[in-house]
Design a protein around this motif. Sequence first.
Motif, PDB file in Angstrom:
ATOM      1  N   LYS A   3      21.160  -8.356 -24.218  1.00 56.31           N
ATOM      2  CA  LYS A   3      20.706  -9.232 -23.142  1.00 56.31           C
ATOM      3  C   LYS A   3      19.379  -8.714 -22.605  1.00 56.31           C
ATOM      4  CE  LYS A   3      25.306 -10.765 -21.682  1.00 56.31           C
ATOM      5  NZ  LYS A   3      26.297 -10.791 -20.572  1.00 56.31           N
ATOM      6  N   TYR A   5      16.425  -8.971 -19.423  1.00 57.12           N
ATOM      7  CA  TYR A   5      16.272  -9.302 -18.008  1.00 57.12           C
ATOM      8  C   TYR A   5      14.809  -9.180 -17.573  1.00 57.12           C
ATOM      9  CZ  TYR A   5      21.307  -8.626 -18.126  1.00 57.12           C
ATOM     10  OH  TYR A   5      22.646  -8.726 -18.444  1.00 57.12           O
ATOM     11  N   GLU A 250      19.819  -4.301 -20.750  1.00 59.56           N
ATOM     12  CA  GLU A 250      20.979  -4.025 -19.904  1.00 59.56           C
ATOM     13  C   GLU A 250      21.198  -2.518 -19.766  1.00 59.56           C
ATOM     14  OE1 GLU A 250      25.023  -6.500 -19.151  1.00 59.56           O
ATOM     15  OE2 GLU A 250      24.546  -6.039 -21.232  1.00 59.56           O
ATOM     16  N   PRO A 260      18.097  -6.792 -11.568  1.00 64.19           N
ATOM     17  CA  PRO A 260      16.914  -7.541 -11.999  1.00 64.19           C
ATOM     18  C   PRO A 260      16.739  -8.822 -11.187  1.00 64.19           C
ATOM     19  CG  PRO A 260      18.738  -8.055 -13.429  1.00 64.19           C
ATOM     20  CD  PRO A 260      19.251  -7.018 -12.447  1.00 64.19           C
ATOM     21  N   ARG A 263      17.856 -13.201 -15.693  1.00 69.14           N
ATOM     22  CA  ARG A 263      18.112 -12.964 -17.116  1.00 69.14           C
ATOM     23  C   ARG A 263      17.429 -14.049 -17.927  1.00 69.14           C
ATOM     24  NH1 ARG A 263      22.175 -14.192 -21.181  1.00 69.14           N
ATOM     25  NH2 ARG A 263      23.388 -15.491 -19.753  1.00 69.14           N
TER      26      ARG A 263
END
Length: 381
Positions: A3, A5, A250, A260, A263
């Motif tokens: 992921k 961010y 992440e 953050p 995303r």
Amino acid sequence: MEKVYVLGGLRTPIVVKNGQFKNIKPECFGAEVLKALIKKYALTDISGVIAGNAVGTGGNITRLMTLTAGIDERVPAMTVDMQCASAAAAISVAYAKIAAGQGDVFIAGGLESSSLQPIRVYAKGDDRYDKTPMHDGAYKTAQFSPGDLNPDAMLRGAEKTAQAENITKEELDAWVLESHRRASDAQTAGVLSDIIVPVNGCERDDGIRPRMNQRLLDRLPLIFGKGSLTNAGNSCLINDGAAFVILVSEKYLAEHKIKPAARILGTASMGGVPDESPRGAMRTADTLLSKLGLGYEDLSAIEFNEAFAVIDVLFERSHPSLRGIYNTFGGALAYGHPYGASGAILMLHLLKALSSAGGGKGILSIAGAGGMGEAIGVEML
């Protein structure tokens, strides 16, 4: 896939060509943003810097900028040229690198100085040497599609699109006035002040016209003569500026125990008819939303780069009920368009718009010369 961010970002003021940045090299005002970002977010281990640039001196100006900023020489730097969509493309590349596990912290965005745009020259053996509008093979605007050397190709594309869609002067004027009104209101309220890094005493975007009115628009000459629509009001200004965001993994968030701003949900790149480039914004946004399984009605904020008011009209015709969440703080018709930086400016404004809306999902999209487009979807956390 990892992921990805957005930690946050900053930009310079957006300054008109030959204005307060006219003698400042883009790598220098870009470096000011990098230094401010590193200080604000206490960055120590940067995986790379990726920046868009469209009309600079060539070479790897991003590397020049990172060294000017005092960033460790071991940090790699890459320059992306997708013309108007360059900064958005740079952010997309950084996103892909983190998603693929190739790093945890990237600074991505863009920088541009139209004031210091160099004159280039085709070699004498190039068949374009005798066809350039300037003398002896000299040119400032690159060729975007085969057979078309017009330096005003983007303006012609806006005119062609407006005529093909039977867009009216009234529709275009309405968006010019609205863009300046929204941008003026945002500037007065100081909505964007905390993302602007002062450079050489300059702290404000200077293209916004609080007194823009219909009488002024009616007096502007038509660029392509009688029967045409394109003028200096419904086309963006040419500007200098830089903007960058920090993308992180992440793992980085967990190690530093920080939250953050958003995303990244995904990105998309699209090509289309080269001489109708304004269509690229909505076409690419449509593609990304379909890929994400979302509709425009699922969004809380939408940012399109309004290089031309025709882009706004095309959006409003397709989504009239979403006018209120589109370019919340005004767009490039008011702020201007520092080509290689504009995609990152859109990201910063999108995050601000989502914050004002109380969160949710948003999208930015930008058309580029030659019929290109780049879009990025985010969700505020």
